[in-house]
Design a protein around this motif. Structure first.
Motif, PDB file in Angstrom:
ATOM      1  N   MET A  74       2.329   6.602  -7.042  1.00  0.00           N
ATOM      2  CA  MET A  74       1.275   7.457  -7.585  1.00  0.00           C
ATOM      3  C   MET A  74       1.527   8.930  -7.269  1.00  0.00           C
ATOM      4  O   MET A  74       1.111   9.816  -8.017  1.00  0.00           O
ATOM      5  CB  MET A  74      -0.078   7.031  -7.022  1.00  0.00           C
ATOM      6  CG  MET A  74      -0.564   5.669  -7.491  1.00  0.00           C
ATOM      7  SD  MET A  74      -2.062   5.140  -6.606  1.00  0.00           S
ATOM      8  CE  MET A  74      -3.251   6.345  -7.176  1.00  0.00           C
ATOM      9  N   SER A  76       0.831  -1.203   0.000  1.00  0.00           N
ATOM     10  CA  SER A  76       0.000   0.000   0.000  1.00  0.00           C
ATOM     11  C   SER A  76       0.866   1.253   0.000  1.00  0.00           C
ATOM     12  O   SER A  76       0.591   2.213  -0.729  1.00  0.00           O
ATOM     13  CB  SER A  76      -0.921  -0.011   1.221  1.00  0.00           C
ATOM     14  OG  SER A  76      -1.580   1.223   1.374  1.00  0.00           O
ATOM     15  N   SER A 119      -6.925   5.278  -3.224  1.00  0.00           N
ATOM     16  CA  SER A 119      -6.528   3.882  -3.424  1.00  0.00           C
ATOM     17  C   SER A 119      -6.848   2.995  -2.224  1.00  0.00           C
ATOM     18  O   SER A 119      -7.088   1.797  -2.378  1.00  0.00           O
ATOM     19  CB  SER A 119      -5.029   3.785  -3.740  1.00  0.00           C
ATOM     20  OG  SER A 119      -4.257   4.335  -2.687  1.00  0.00           O
ATOM     21  N   ASN A 120      -6.867   3.548  -1.023  1.00  0.00           N
ATOM     22  CA  ASN A 120      -7.118   2.755   0.185  1.00  0.00           C
ATOM     23  C   ASN A 120      -8.118   3.397   1.149  1.00  0.00           C
ATOM     24  O   ASN A 120      -8.618   2.754   2.037  1.00  0.00           O
ATOM     25  CB  ASN A 120      -5.811   2.541   0.962  1.00  0.00           C
ATOM     26  CG  ASN A 120      -4.838   1.652   0.237  1.00  0.00           C
ATOM     27  OD1 ASN A 120      -4.844   0.443   0.407  1.00  0.00           O
ATOM     28  ND2 ASN A 120      -3.979   2.248  -0.587  1.00  0.00           N
ATOM     29  N   THR A 161       2.557   1.674  -3.471  1.00  0.00           N
ATOM     30  CA  THR A 161       1.597   2.125  -4.486  1.00  0.00           C
ATOM     31  C   THR A 161       1.313   3.615  -4.334  1.00  0.00           C
ATOM     32  O   THR A 161       1.329   4.375  -5.312  1.00  0.00           O
ATOM     33  CB  THR A 161       0.291   1.323  -4.371  1.00  0.00           C
ATOM     34  OG1 THR A 161       0.579  -0.064  -4.508  1.00  0.00           O
ATOM     35  CG2 THR A 161      -0.703   1.747  -5.435  1.00  0.00           C
ATOM     36  N   THR A 162       1.060   4.037  -3.102  1.00  0.00           N
ATOM     37  CA  THR A 162       0.781   5.446  -2.845  1.00  0.00           C
ATOM     38  C   THR A 162       1.971   6.318  -3.212  1.00  0.00           C
ATOM     39  O   THR A 162       1.813   7.385  -3.820  1.00  0.00           O
ATOM     40  CB  THR A 162       0.404   5.648  -1.369  1.00  0.00           C
ATOM     41  OG1 THR A 162      -0.747   4.858  -1.051  1.00  0.00           O
ATOM     42  CG2 THR A 162       0.113   7.099  -1.068  1.00  0.00           C
ATOM     43  N   LEU A 195       0.081   1.100 -13.272  1.00  0.00           N
ATOM     44  CA  LEU A 195       0.043   2.548 -13.074  1.00  0.00           C
ATOM     45  C   LEU A 195       0.457   3.321 -14.327  1.00  0.00           C
ATOM     46  O   LEU A 195       0.490   4.550 -14.309  1.00  0.00           O
ATOM     47  CB  LEU A 195       0.950   2.938 -11.900  1.00  0.00           C
ATOM     48  CG  LEU A 195       0.538   2.415 -10.519  1.00  0.00           C
ATOM     49  CD1 LEU A 195       1.547   2.846  -9.458  1.00  0.00           C
ATOM     50  CD2 LEU A 195      -0.859   2.905 -10.145  1.00  0.00           C
ATOM     51  N   ARG A 198      -3.616  10.547  -2.809  1.00  0.00           N
ATOM     52  CA  ARG A 198      -3.469   9.252  -3.494  1.00  0.00           C
ATOM     53  C   ARG A 198      -3.859   8.099  -2.567  1.00  0.00           C
ATOM     54  O   ARG A 198      -4.444   7.103  -3.012  1.00  0.00           O
ATOM     55  CB  ARG A 198      -2.047   9.060  -3.997  1.00  0.00           C
ATOM     56  CG  ARG A 198      -1.496  10.129  -4.923  1.00  0.00           C
ATOM     57  CD  ARG A 198      -2.418  10.477  -6.082  1.00  0.00           C
ATOM     58  NE  ARG A 198      -1.768  11.361  -7.024  1.00  0.00           N
ATOM     59  CZ  ARG A 198      -1.744  12.697  -6.924  1.00  0.00           C
ATOM     60  NH1 ARG A 198      -2.342  13.297  -5.895  1.00  0.00           N
ATOM     61  NH2 ARG A 198      -1.134  13.428  -7.838  1.00  0.00           N
ATOM     62  N   HIS A 199      -3.518   8.224  -1.301  1.00  0.00           N
ATOM     63  CA  HIS A 199      -3.885   7.155  -0.365  1.00  0.00           C
ATOM     64  C   HIS A 199      -5.399   7.098  -0.175  1.00  0.00           C
ATOM     65  O   HIS A 199      -5.980   6.012  -0.067  1.00  0.00           O
ATOM     66  CB  HIS A 199      -3.183   7.353   0.984  1.00  0.00           C
ATOM     67  CG  HIS A 199      -3.274   6.166   1.879  1.00  0.00           C
ATOM     68  ND1 HIS A 199      -4.041   6.144   3.026  1.00  0.00           N
ATOM     69  CD2 HIS A 199      -2.713   4.927   1.792  1.00  0.00           C
ATOM     70  CE1 HIS A 199      -3.935   4.960   3.604  1.00  0.00           C
ATOM     71  NE2 HIS A 199      -3.132   4.202   2.883  1.00  0.00           N
TER      72      HIS A 199
END
Length: 461
Positions: free
Chosen positions: A178, A171, A329-330, A174-175, A204, A325-326
């Motif tokens: 991004m 996680s 995505s989450n 990914t953040t 991505l 972004r977090h």
């Protein structure tokens, strides 16, 4: 249907794997092109003098490799178009396989008991905000403050305002990606890197460029040259042992890479999931270039795998981007896991488990040193794995297949490779994913294969 047929005189035991390999080679050599319909199981069995069950096992093996597809009512077809990448580890442990493919910390009953105790405490002490709030800023201020205590053990002095809680390292990665690299941009990394980085970059819309390495990791001159040739937005590094080759980057190398990143004004994403467990390490990259480094750490590899919580530290220039972004995505990290992590950091349980892990790994590395004696493997006293380059003549696919036939799962090196050039065959072997007895047995099998004749391995499959 195709005119190509397997050669029955070339079949070896076990016949299903030998048949699968013949078909795989025909696909690789272009004798069987994409979309070609293969004979039915029964027809192939009759042509080769095999049982239908043997042919079915061969086709199933090819389906698992992504080389053919089976369509109910239509038959089996060659499939050579791009497909989803396979994980380097076994998706699940089957039968009596000694699984040394998945990277895990050493775990025993103490870890189960610690988690049970934590959930028992949580049942009495869960704050209402953790159970009822959708707003991260309402739930996590206290956790961010305690996170800075853990990050200090990792070698960082940061403000709680620069810390985001994530559901583990993936996680956080990914953040971070991004936040610093828009779609279409290029991210540089080491030629041997994190196994999820290649597919993650693809999803991505990022271009991943693998750069030359030495025994410490990324070579600063290679990064400088890549930046001069084209626009690089960020570099992804794993400088502290968790990288596939178990390399520990020196302070001088970290400082040199930070200088190159500063000169070209590119971001650094640092994956440091082992954190304070690695003794005698240099400060993180984030200490050398705090203004441009996004630092990721977590607890899953050092305490308990089920504690899926991590910290992402971002410099001021990226804090807003990381938060946004977090969210998309989450949304937010799991509050219950955050409560446990915060309690364990505050009461010393986290460091207690880190120290336990160091002692357990010392015993595992002693077994590896005994069973792999004479082989050129790479490791570090606190690494969760060893990296074994294969001698000339060995191929990864054949080596991994033979280990699997003998009851041992290992990860092929190609799963960690970020470029098609300059590749030396190797395998990654986890030290913590099984018992010491099974580890000894599994390493013994791997050692015997590594010391054997590569041609005999090829004939055996």
């Amino acid at each position: 249907m195709t005119n190509w047929r397997p050669d029955p005189s070339q079949l070896r035991r076990p016949a299903y794997l030998s048949l699968a390999e013949q078909i795989a080679r025909a696909i690789q050599e272009g004798k069987l092109v994409n979309g070609t319909k293969l004979p039915t199981h029964r027809r192939m069995a009759e042509d080769l003098g095999l049982s239908v069950q043997t042919v079915s096992r061969a086709y199933d093996d090819l389906i698992r490799r992504g080389l053919i597809s089976g369509e109910i009512g239509r038959g089996s077809f060659v499939q050579t178009q791009p497909r989803e990448p396979e994980p380097p580890y076994l998706p699940e442990r089957l039968g009596e396989v000694i699984d040394l493919s998945i990277l895990k910390p050493v775990c025993e009953q103490i870890h189960v008991e610690k988690m049970r105790q934590a959930f028992a405490w949580l049942s009495e002490n869960l704050p209402a905000s953790s159970a009822l709030s959708f707003r991260p800023n309402m739930v996590f201020p206290r956790h961010r403050a305690v996170a800075t205590e853990w990050l200090a053990r990792c070698g960082l002095d940061v403000s709680p305002l620069n810390v985001s809680l994530t559901n583990g390292a993936t996680s956080g990665m990914t953040t971070a990606l991004m936040s610093v690299a828009p779609p279409g941009s290029t991210v540089a990394t080491e030629v041997v890197s994190h196994h999820t980085l290649v597919p993650l970059s693809t999803y991505l819309g990022l271009h991943l460029e693998g750069l030359a390495i030495d025994e410490e990791g990324m070579i600063p001159e290679a990064l400088d040259e890549a930046c001069r040739k084209g626009p690089i937005r960020a570099i992804f590094l794993q400088p502290s042992v968790i990288n596939p080759m178990a390399a520990l980057m020196s302070a001088g190398r970290r400082e040199a890479l930070a200088a190159v990143a500063s000169r070209h004004d590119i971001a650094i994403i640092e994956n440091d999931v082992l954190g304070p467990m690695v003794e005698g390490r240099a400060p993180p990259m984030a200490a050398f270039a705090p203004e441009r480094t996004l630092y990721v750490t977590t607890f899953t590899k050092t305490t308990v795998p089920g504690l899926r919580i991590g910290y992402l530290v971002a410099p001021d220039r990226y804090v807003a981007a990381v938060a946004n972004r977090h969210l998309v995505s989450n949304w937010m990290a799991t509050p219950a896991m955050a409560e446990i992590a915060t309690r364990w950091v505050a009461d010393g349980t986290a460091m207690e488990l880190v120290a336990w892990q160091r002692r357990a790994l010392a015993s595992r590395h002693a077994i590896a040193a005994e069973m792999l004696a004479g082989l050129p493997y790479r490791a570090h006293p606190q690494s969760l794995h060893v990296w074994l380059p294969l001698s000339c003549g060995h191929t990864e696919d054949a080596f991994v297949a033979q280990a699997r036939l003998r009851g041992v799962g290992i990860a092929p090196g190609k799963s960690f490779h970020t470029t098609d050039h300059g590749w030396t065959p190797a395998v990654r072997i986890s030290l913590g994913s099984t018992t010491e007895s099974e580890l000894r047995t599994g390493l013994g099998i791997v050692a015997s294969l590594a010391q054997g004749n590569p041609q005999e391995l090829l004939l055996a499959i």
